[in-house]
Design a protein around this motif. Sequence first.
Motif, PDB file in Angstrom:
ATOM      1  N   CYS A   1      -6.292 -40.128 -30.963  1.00 20.64           N
ATOM      2  CA  CYS A   1      -4.868 -39.848 -31.249  1.00 20.64           C
ATOM      3  C   CYS A   1      -4.725 -38.113 -31.095  1.00 20.64           C
ATOM      4  CB  CYS A   1      -4.427 -40.284 -32.710  1.00 20.64           C
ATOM      5  SG  CYS A   1      -4.667 -42.003 -32.872  1.00 20.64           S
ATOM      6  N   LYS A   2      -5.831 -37.547 -31.797  1.00 24.53           N
ATOM      7  CA  LYS A   2      -5.570 -36.245 -31.961  1.00 24.53           C
ATOM      8  C   LYS A   2      -5.790 -35.361 -30.427  1.00 24.53           C
ATOM      9  CE  LYS A   2      -7.404 -32.013 -34.337  1.00 24.53           C
ATOM     10  NZ  LYS A   2      -8.373 -31.516 -35.224  1.00 24.53           N
ATOM     11  N   ILE A   3      -6.526 -36.160 -29.681  1.00 23.02           N
ATOM     12  CA  ILE A   3      -6.575 -35.571 -28.561  1.00 23.02           C
ATOM     13  C   ILE A   3      -5.829 -36.097 -27.394  1.00 23.02           C
ATOM     14  CG2 ILE A   3      -8.389 -35.739 -26.356  1.00 23.02           C
ATOM     15  CD1 ILE A   3     -10.738 -35.600 -28.400  1.00 23.02           C
ATOM     16  N   TYR A   4      -5.381 -37.469 -27.352  1.00 23.97           N
ATOM     17  CA  TYR A   4      -4.426 -38.010 -26.236  1.00 23.97           C
ATOM     18  C   TYR A   4      -2.946 -38.155 -26.649  1.00 23.97           C
ATOM     19  CZ  TYR A   4      -8.753 -39.425 -23.639  1.00 23.97           C
ATOM     20  OH  TYR A   4      -9.978 -39.452 -22.911  1.00 23.97           O
ATOM     21  N   CYS A   5      -2.702 -38.228 -27.864  1.00 19.47           N
ATOM     22  CA  CYS A   5      -1.468 -38.751 -28.134  1.00 19.47           C
ATOM     23  C   CYS A   5      -0.435 -37.656 -28.368  1.00 19.47           C
ATOM     24  CB  CYS A   5      -1.462 -39.600 -29.297  1.00 19.47           C
ATOM     25  SG  CYS A   5       0.151 -40.385 -29.585  1.00 19.47           S
ATOM     26  N   PRO A   6       0.581 -37.487 -27.359  1.00 21.41           N
ATOM     27  CA  PRO A   6       1.673 -36.578 -27.838  1.00 21.41           C
ATOM     28  C   PRO A   6       2.480 -36.495 -29.120  1.00 21.41           C
ATOM     29  CG  PRO A   6       2.433 -37.886 -26.039  1.00 21.41           C
ATOM     30  CD  PRO A   6       0.830 -38.341 -26.326  1.00 21.41           C
ATOM     31  N   TYR A   7       2.331 -37.891 -29.669  1.00 24.44           N
ATOM     32  CA  TYR A   7       3.157 -38.078 -30.854  1.00 24.44           C
ATOM     33  C   TYR A   7       2.395 -37.982 -32.050  1.00 24.44           C
ATOM     34  CZ  TYR A   7       5.916 -39.923 -27.094  1.00 24.44           C
ATOM     35  OH  TYR A   7       6.451 -40.204 -25.936  1.00 24.44           O
ATOM     36  N   TYR A   8       1.130 -37.531 -32.067  1.00 24.63           N
ATOM     37  CA  TYR A   8       0.295 -37.548 -33.194  1.00 24.63           C
ATOM     38  C   TYR A   8       0.624 -36.491 -34.374  1.00 24.63           C
ATOM     39  CZ  TYR A   8      -3.926 -36.666 -35.999  1.00 24.63           C
ATOM     40  OH  TYR A   8      -4.964 -36.480 -36.750  1.00 24.63           O
ATOM     41  N   LYS A   9       0.787 -36.910 -35.618  1.00 23.36           N
ATOM     42  CA  LYS A   9       1.046 -36.314 -36.612  1.00 23.36           C
ATOM     43  C   LYS A   9      -0.255 -36.602 -37.473  1.00 23.36           C
ATOM     44  CE  LYS A   9       5.857 -36.583 -36.082  1.00 23.36           C
ATOM     45  NZ  LYS A   9       6.200 -37.645 -35.302  1.00 23.36           N
ATOM     46  N   PRO A  10      -0.948 -35.555 -38.003  1.00 26.69           N
ATOM     47  CA  PRO A  10      -2.248 -35.732 -38.978  1.00 26.69           C
ATOM     48  C   PRO A  10      -1.867 -36.601 -40.168  1.00 26.69           C
ATOM     49  CG  PRO A  10      -1.944 -33.645 -38.143  1.00 26.69           C
ATOM     50  CD  PRO A  10      -0.842 -34.038 -37.598  1.00 26.69           C
ATOM     51  N   SER A  11      -0.827 -36.554 -40.442  1.00 26.39           N
ATOM     52  CA  SER A  11      -0.488 -36.962 -42.023  1.00 26.39           C
ATOM     53  C   SER A  11       0.006 -38.564 -42.015  1.00 26.39           C
ATOM     54  CB  SER A  11       0.828 -36.254 -42.707  1.00 26.39           C
ATOM     55  OG  SER A  11       1.832 -36.275 -41.877  1.00 26.39           O
ATOM     56  N   LYS A  12       0.068 -38.947 -40.407  1.00 25.93           N
ATOM     57  CA  LYS A  12       0.523 -40.550 -40.421  1.00 25.93           C
ATOM     58  C   LYS A  12      -0.246 -41.348 -40.884  1.00 25.93           C
ATOM     59  CE  LYS A  12       0.472 -41.925 -35.948  1.00 25.93           C
ATOM     60  NZ  LYS A  12       1.014 -42.183 -34.356  1.00 25.93           N
ATOM     61  N   ASN A  13       0.143 -42.536 -41.347  1.00 26.74           N
ATOM     62  CA  ASN A  13      -0.664 -43.441 -41.826  1.00 26.74           C
ATOM     63  C   ASN A  13      -1.219 -44.280 -40.889  1.00 26.74           C
ATOM     64  OD1 ASN A  13      -1.168 -46.143 -43.251  1.00 26.74           O
ATOM     65  ND2 ASN A  13       0.559 -46.122 -44.585  1.00 26.74           N
ATOM     66  N   LYS A  14      -2.453 -44.823 -40.948  1.00 24.11           N
ATOM     67  CA  LYS A  14      -3.047 -45.666 -39.856  1.00 24.11           C
ATOM     68  C   LYS A  14      -2.373 -47.078 -39.623  1.00 24.11           C
ATOM     69  CE  LYS A  14      -7.220 -47.938 -38.328  1.00 24.11           C
ATOM     70  NZ  LYS A  14      -8.222 -48.525 -38.965  1.00 24.11           N
ATOM     71  N   GLU A  15      -1.496 -47.553 -40.525  1.00 26.09           N
ATOM     72  CA  GLU A  15      -0.911 -48.727 -40.236  1.00 26.09           C
ATOM     73  C   GLU A  15       0.294 -48.398 -39.372  1.00 26.09           C
ATOM     74  OE1 GLU A  15      -0.074 -49.599 -44.268  1.00 26.09           O
ATOM     75  OE2 GLU A  15      -2.115 -49.941 -44.911  1.00 26.09           O
ATOM     76  N   LEU A  16       0.550 -47.088 -39.025  1.00 23.92           N
ATOM     77  CA  LEU A  16       1.744 -46.875 -37.945  1.00 23.92           C
ATOM     78  C   LEU A  16       1.243 -46.557 -36.735  1.00 23.92           C
ATOM     79  CD1 LEU A  16       3.895 -44.507 -40.222  1.00 23.92           C
ATOM     80  CD2 LEU A  16       4.225 -46.999 -39.710  1.00 23.92           C
ATOM     81  N   ALA A  17      -0.228 -46.904 -36.550  1.00 23.47           N
ATOM     82  CA  ALA A  17      -0.690 -46.852 -35.147  1.00 23.47           C
ATOM     83  C   ALA A  17      -0.308 -47.540 -34.190  1.00 23.47           C
ATOM     84  CB  ALA A  17      -2.417 -47.178 -35.312  1.00 23.47           C
TER      85      ALA A  17
END
Length: 109
Positions: A7-23
Motif C-alpha cells: 500500500c505505502k509504495i504502490y497505492c495512490p489512495y493509501y492513508k496510514p490511518s486506514k483500517n485494514k478492513e477497508l483494503a
Amino acid sequence: MLEKRLCKIYCPYYKPSKNKELACKGFSVVEKLLQERKKITFLISEKILKGVTKEMLVLNMCITCPFYEKDCDFIQNAKNSLPCGGFTLLGQLLESDSITIDDIIRNIN
C-alpha cells in the motif's frame, strides 16, 4: 508488513490511518498469494501495464472488490485515475509471469 510493502509504495489512495478492513481486493489477493508461499517481488516498475492485463484484472478481480461499484476512482474514471496498489502489483506480476490469472481467481474469496 504487507501494508508497508504494498500500500505505502504502490497505492495512490493509501492513508496510514486506514483500517485494514477497508483494503482493496488486490491487497487480499496478494496476502493470500503470500500465504501460499508464492514469490512476490515488490519492485516498482516504470512499465505501463498492457491493456489486456488491465482488462483481465478488471473482469476477474475488480468486479469482486467492495469498492468496485461506488468507490473506485479507477473504474469510475479510468482515463484520469490510477488503479489501486494491489491492481498495479498484480498486473506487474502477471506480466512478468510470476503468477497467473488462475492464481488470482483462486484467491479472490
